[in-house]
Design an enzyme around this catalytic site. Structure first.
Site, PDB file in Angstrom:
ATOM      1  CG  HIS A  56      -2.066   0.903   1.169  1.00  0.00           C
ATOM      2  ND1 HIS A  56      -3.302   0.581   1.670  1.00  0.00           N
ATOM      3  CD2 HIS A  56      -2.180   2.158   0.662  1.00  0.00           C
ATOM      4  CE1 HIS A  56      -4.126   1.601   1.483  1.00  0.00           C
ATOM      5  NE2 HIS A  56      -3.467   2.572   0.871  1.00  0.00           N
ATOM      6  CG  HIS A  58      -1.177   6.603  -1.697  1.00  0.00           C
ATOM      7  ND1 HIS A  58      -2.281   6.434  -2.506  1.00  0.00           N
ATOM      8  CD2 HIS A  58      -1.519   6.093  -0.485  1.00  0.00           C
ATOM      9  CE1 HIS A  58      -3.258   5.859  -1.806  1.00  0.00           C
ATOM     10  NE2 HIS A  58      -2.815   5.639  -0.576  1.00  0.00           N
ATOM     11  NE  ARG A  60       0.004  11.518  -2.758  1.00  0.00           N
ATOM     12  CZ  ARG A  60      -1.002  10.825  -2.198  1.00  0.00           C
ATOM     13  NH1 ARG A  60      -1.788  10.080  -2.952  1.00  0.00           N
ATOM     14  NH2 ARG A  60      -1.232  10.908  -0.912  1.00  0.00           N
ATOM     15  CG  HIS A 230      -5.987   1.671   5.345  1.00  0.00           C
ATOM     16  ND1 HIS A 230      -7.337   1.513   5.306  1.00  0.00           N
ATOM     17  CD2 HIS A 230      -5.655   2.398   4.253  1.00  0.00           C
ATOM     18  CE1 HIS A 230      -7.806   2.125   4.230  1.00  0.00           C
ATOM     19  NE2 HIS A 230      -6.808   2.658   3.572  1.00  0.00           N
ATOM     20  CG  ASP A 303      -2.470   4.586   3.526  1.00  0.00           C
ATOM     21  OD1 ASP A 303      -2.328   4.983   2.349  1.00  0.00           O
ATOM     22  OD2 ASP A 303      -3.494   4.807   4.200  1.00  0.00           O
ATOM     23  N   PRO A 321      -5.800  13.945   3.806  1.00  0.00           N
ATOM     24  CG  PRO A 321      -7.308  12.195   3.485  1.00  0.00           C
ATOM     25  CD  PRO A 321      -6.974  13.593   3.014  1.00  0.00           C
TER      26      PRO A 321
END
Lengths: 429, 207, 306
Positions: A56, A58, A60, A230, A303, A321
């Protein structure tokens, strides 16, 4: 290709041994190995684990290259001891076609620091209306096996059922962001004593637990695999434990920050602590740690969510967030699980490498440290301690919730198929 | 002694009786107040009827009341008394920090057209008096304003002088003049302290 | 006193009493005077930074600052660089560079004043942030109660209405508790926050059961749009169960008072004849607001902490 002889590393925290890496594989493990022409690495006191796998992340890119790129995120991952990361689909454009996932996969190859494995969106544009071309993404060069609308819950139960069923055809898995959206309208933080006091709209634990309960029943009904992103509440752990006992093919992950931080962090209204799902209570943290220890929760997943300064230096309600995680994940797990006696290093290898690789059907990662296996591994110094300085992070963003916190452990070296991506704590490219 | 304050010094022992070495002891203070009362009666030739004694808190307020009582005792004329809190008029708030406000009380008829005598314990830089004059300006338009102080210690920073002075005390700038009154401090005394001496409780420090 | 007033919890009993006493002294000092102005804050600059429309609160702070001779700048989100997307932080740093000594902020986001306080050197006064707090409203309410009833210790206060979304309720619960009053919160369960059990207040769903026992009834504004989100079925039902009308007012004790922070929804949470009755302190609250805000500005800005 050069070879490396690692001297005196404690494999999975066991007795010291030498590891010879050659041609991308572990050539030998034993005492007092020698090899001509191999670069020798003194690993006295260091622990060797299989290269970590993040389910997990990110990155971008494409879309918010000012916050992170595949390259900077890969570097952060390598520095954190990872050899594979799963790049979440909520990019711009959304990774909902073979074209986008192949682009991300190729960027990862070019960066060459970790295997960047794209996650495909479940629904077109993450809109929760109709399925994206899941098969096309599975068949693409990126070989997508994990599908997620992460950040947005696939809340329509019929659509979720179809997605669970459909990905069975290529052994895929739907990774659900469990959040009943009607219960979290405007939600800013965990709903409880502190949200009441701070006047921030609450995100009830039940909004997560209700979806998990629904989805495990759906997964059982259609005989599909389900992965829960998560997990953040004690109730979720209970439901997962119940589901596993019933034989449901469900797996789950927990983030480092949910293992350490609580909703008390919101009290200064610093949006660096705003994350979705939100930081919960002490009781939840304890339940998550025990759930991870007993295997109810299968994996730690970061995450990792980089955000530009302007998206965090603003009012709490306006802030995006998410928080950084890749570079501190192993340290948090050492802090919360190893040093508390809940997990040994073999357990850490299982939750941060073996099981996540298995969930994602990722060949070549999460393998035992044994002769003949791919040389994906991390060496860490468990005795080191350091204070987190966001300015020193490799990520392009600075939204680390651990700023100023002293944490244990240091990643000394990371090898991806025998090639060092990190040596002496420094990224090699 | 008619001018003695009613405070029972025995119940205020903790604050200490006047120690030897005081510049003015309780009998001295009473004598000085009596003399100032006589001076006021003499100077207020136009009659005491329009006289108002306005004390500047903290210690100017009880002084004004004592002075009024003595004027009444000597002349038979009742004297109006008031207080004017100058905290919100000070120009040194930034330096000295905020403090709790005290009462501003004026006679029912106000001060317009009357002779206002401001009463304070110590006259030093003159800044308290300036603040009091500013406050009075916002409160009404007296016929004239005069100033009575128990102690004048010099070192003026403004063109202000007292019309009635209980005692002139030459001091160096570094010294403190501490006035204690029975109403506020349990005992009447005035003493000069050197800078290194620790302050003895909250006593009236020359402003 | 702390440097900022961000929430009612910033005030302990001594500080809160100091604010109320100072307000009383200021009010006494200015009563009946021709010149309703004090030179105390000459040369200081107070910025009213309002991201939400609130004419009432802004004017009250403006008047308070002007009566203390501070220079006042009103900076409203509309028609300023804020609407062009300037961040709160950039705005704050700009205002500080221009020499502001205090920023009075009203903002729709809970916690915005806390963040502001971390970015500027001057004092920050929270004039209402989201659904968090409105500490000067609580101070003026406490001041009004003390003036009317002569005390706060042991005074029984009912706060009725949309507690969930009310910054007034949050500040009042904390401040009144600090000052020794006993607070009961009354609302339909949907308008009480989860976690209210940790507040220093009693909770009731039954207005009629509580009314005969209280000295103060504070009615909160209930916005009609809450109805569309199913917090209650209809305005009529809300009004019937939780509105203060003449019938309910009649069961109050002889000395009991009725308060409302305004603006009122007449006919919804409060009947017109109640709002205009002798028990009502609603107009008085507005006037007291100026005195209390003068006291706050004086105590925060008057000088260096002693």
């Amino acid at each position: 290709m050069s070879s490396y002889l690692i001297k005196g590393a404690r494999v999975l925290g066991g007795d010291p041994a030498d590891l010879l890496l050659r041609d991308g594989r572990i050539a030998a493990i034993g005492e007092s190995l020698s090899a001509t022409g191999a670069e020798v690495l003194d690993a006295t006191g260091l622990i060797a684990l299989p290269g970590l796998v993040d389910l997990h992340t990110h990155l971008r890119e494409p879309g918010r290259e000012d916050a992170e790129t595949v390259e900077t995120g890969s570097r952060a991952a390598a520095l954190g001891g990872f050899t594979a990361v799963h790049a979440m689909a909520n990019t711009d454009p959304v990774a909902d076609t073979a074209g986008v996932v192949e682009q991300v996969w190729r960027l990862g190859q070019e960066a060459g620091l970790v295997d960047v494995v794209p996650v495909g969106a479940v629904t077109v544009g993450l809109r929760g209306e109709r399925l994206a071309e899941l098969g096309a993404m599975a068949d693409s060069a990126a070989r997508v096996r994990v599908f997620s609308d992460d950040g947005i819950c696939v809340s329509d139960p019929a659509l979720m059922r179809r997605a669970l069923e459909y990905v069975k055809a290529f052994d895929g898995v739907v990774a659900q962001h469990a959040e009943e959206p009607r219960l979290t309208v405007g939600a800013q933080m965990h709903e409880g004593d502190r949200s009441a006091k701070l006047g921030l709209t609450g995100w009830p634990a039940a909004a997560e637990e209700a979806i998990i309960a629904r989805d495990v029943l759906l997964a059982q009904h259609v005989g599909a695999r389900l992965h829960v992103c998560h997990v953040s509440t004690a109730g979720s752990v209970e439901i997962l434990r119940w589901a596993k006992a019933r034989g449901v093919d469900v797996t789950a992950e927990v983030t480092p920050h949910h293992l350490l931080l609580t909703d008390a962090c919101a009290e200064g209204y610093d949006p660096v602590f705003k994350v979705n799902p939100p930081l919960r209570t002490d009781g939840d943290v304890t339940a998550l740690r025990h759930g991870l220890a007993d295997g109810t929760i299968d994996a730690v997943a970061t995450d990792h969510a980089p955000h530009a300064v302007e998206d965090k230096e603003c009012e709490w309600a306006q802030a995006r967030p998410g928080m950084l995680g890749l570079e501190q994940a192993l340290a948090i797990v050492q802090d919360t699980m190893v040093e508390t006696g809940l997990l040994d290093w073999a357990g850490v290898a299982d939750r941060m490498s073996v099981r996540p690789a298995a969930i994602a059907r990722l060949a070549g990662h999460g393998r035992p440290l044994a002769p003949g296996e791919p040389a994906n591994l991390v060496l860490l110094d468990p005795a080191a301690r350091s204070v987190v300085d966001p300015a020193a992070l490799a990520s392009r963003s600075r939204n680390s919730p651990y700023a100023g916190r002293e944490l244990p452990g240091r990643v000394v070296a990371t090898f991806l198929r025998g090639v060092p991506t990190v040596l002496d704590g420094k990224a090699q490219r | 002694m008619a001018g003695s304050p009613p405070a029972a010094s025995s119940s205020r022992e903790a604050r200490g009786p006047a120690a030897p070495g005081a510049l003015l002891t309780a009998p001295d203070v009473a004598r000085v107040v009596d003399r100032m009362a006589h001076q006021l009666i003499e100077k207020a030739a136009n009659g005491l009827a329009d006289l108002v004694l306005v004390g500047i808190p903290t210690r100017g307020a009880p002084l004004a009341r004592r002075l009024a009582a003595r004027v009444t005792a000597f002349s038979g004329t009742p004297i109006d008394v008031g207080t004017v809190d100058i905290t919100l008029y000070r120009d040194d708030l930034r330096l000295r920090g905020v403090r709790a406000l005290e009462d501003t009380v004026l006679p029912a008829g106000g001060i317009d057209g009357r002779l206002v005598v401001l009463v304070d314990d110590v006259l030093f830089s003159g800044r308290s008096v300036r603040a009091a004059l500013d406050a009075l300006r916002d409160l009404g338009r007296p016929r004239a304003v005069q100033l009575a102080v128990l102690v004048d210690r010099g070192h003026r920073e403004l063109p202000i002088r007292a019309d009635y002075v209980g005692k002139n005390v030459p001091t160096s700038r570094g010294q403190s003049v501490r006035v204690r009154l029975a109403e506020t401090d349990g005992v009447d005394e005035v003493r000069v302290t050197e800078p290194e001496e620790p302050a003895a409780g909250t006593t009236g420090e020359a402003r | 006193m702390k440097r900022h007033l961000l929430e009612a919890g910033d005030l302990d009993r001594v500080d809160a009493t100091l604010v109320l006493d100072t307000a009383a002294q200021i009010e006494a000092a200015l009563t009946g005077r021709e010149v309703k102005k004090l030179p105390t804050l000459r040369g200081r600059t107070v910025v009213n930074l309002f991201y939400e429309d609130s004419t009432r609160t802004r004017i009250s702070f403006e008047l308070a600052a002007k009566r203390l001779s501070a220079d006042v700048i009103n900076f409203s989100a509309k028609g300023s660089s804020v609407s062009k997307g300037e961040s709160l932080k950039d705005t704050a740093l700009t205002l500080e560079a221009m020499g502001s000594d205090a920023i009075v902020i009203r903002h729709g986001a809970s916690g915005a004043p806390h963040q502001l306080a971390s970015w500027v050197r001057g004092s920050v006064v929270n004039a209402g942030d989201g659904t968090h707090e409105h500490p000067t409203q609580a101070l003026l309410d406490a001041y009004t109660i003390r003036r009317r009833l002569g005390r706060l210790e042991g005074v029984r206060v009912a706060i009725v209405g949309d507690v969930l979304h009310s910054r007034v309720a949050r500040s009042n619960v904390v401040l009144l508790h600090t000052l020794g009053a006993e607070v009961t919160l009354i609302a339909p369960p949907t308008l009480l926050p989860v976690g209210i059990g940790s507040w220093p207040a009693e909770v009731s769903y039954d207005l009629d059961a509580v009314l005969p026992k209280v000295d103060v009834v504070m009615m909160l504004r209930v916005q009609a749009e809450r109805m569309t989100a199913s917090f209650f079925p209809s305005a009529r039902e809300y009004s019937r169960r939780y509105g203060l009308d003449a019938r309910r007012m009649a069961v109050l004790g002889d000395e009991a008072i009725v308060m409302h922070p305004g603006p009122m929804n007449r006919g919804m949470e409060i009947a017109a004849d109640v709002a205009d009755s002798v028990r009502s302190t609603i107009v008085e609250q507005v006037g007291n607001g100026v005195s209390v805000r003068m006291a706050v500005l004086y105590l925060l800005l008057g000088g260096a902490p002693s």
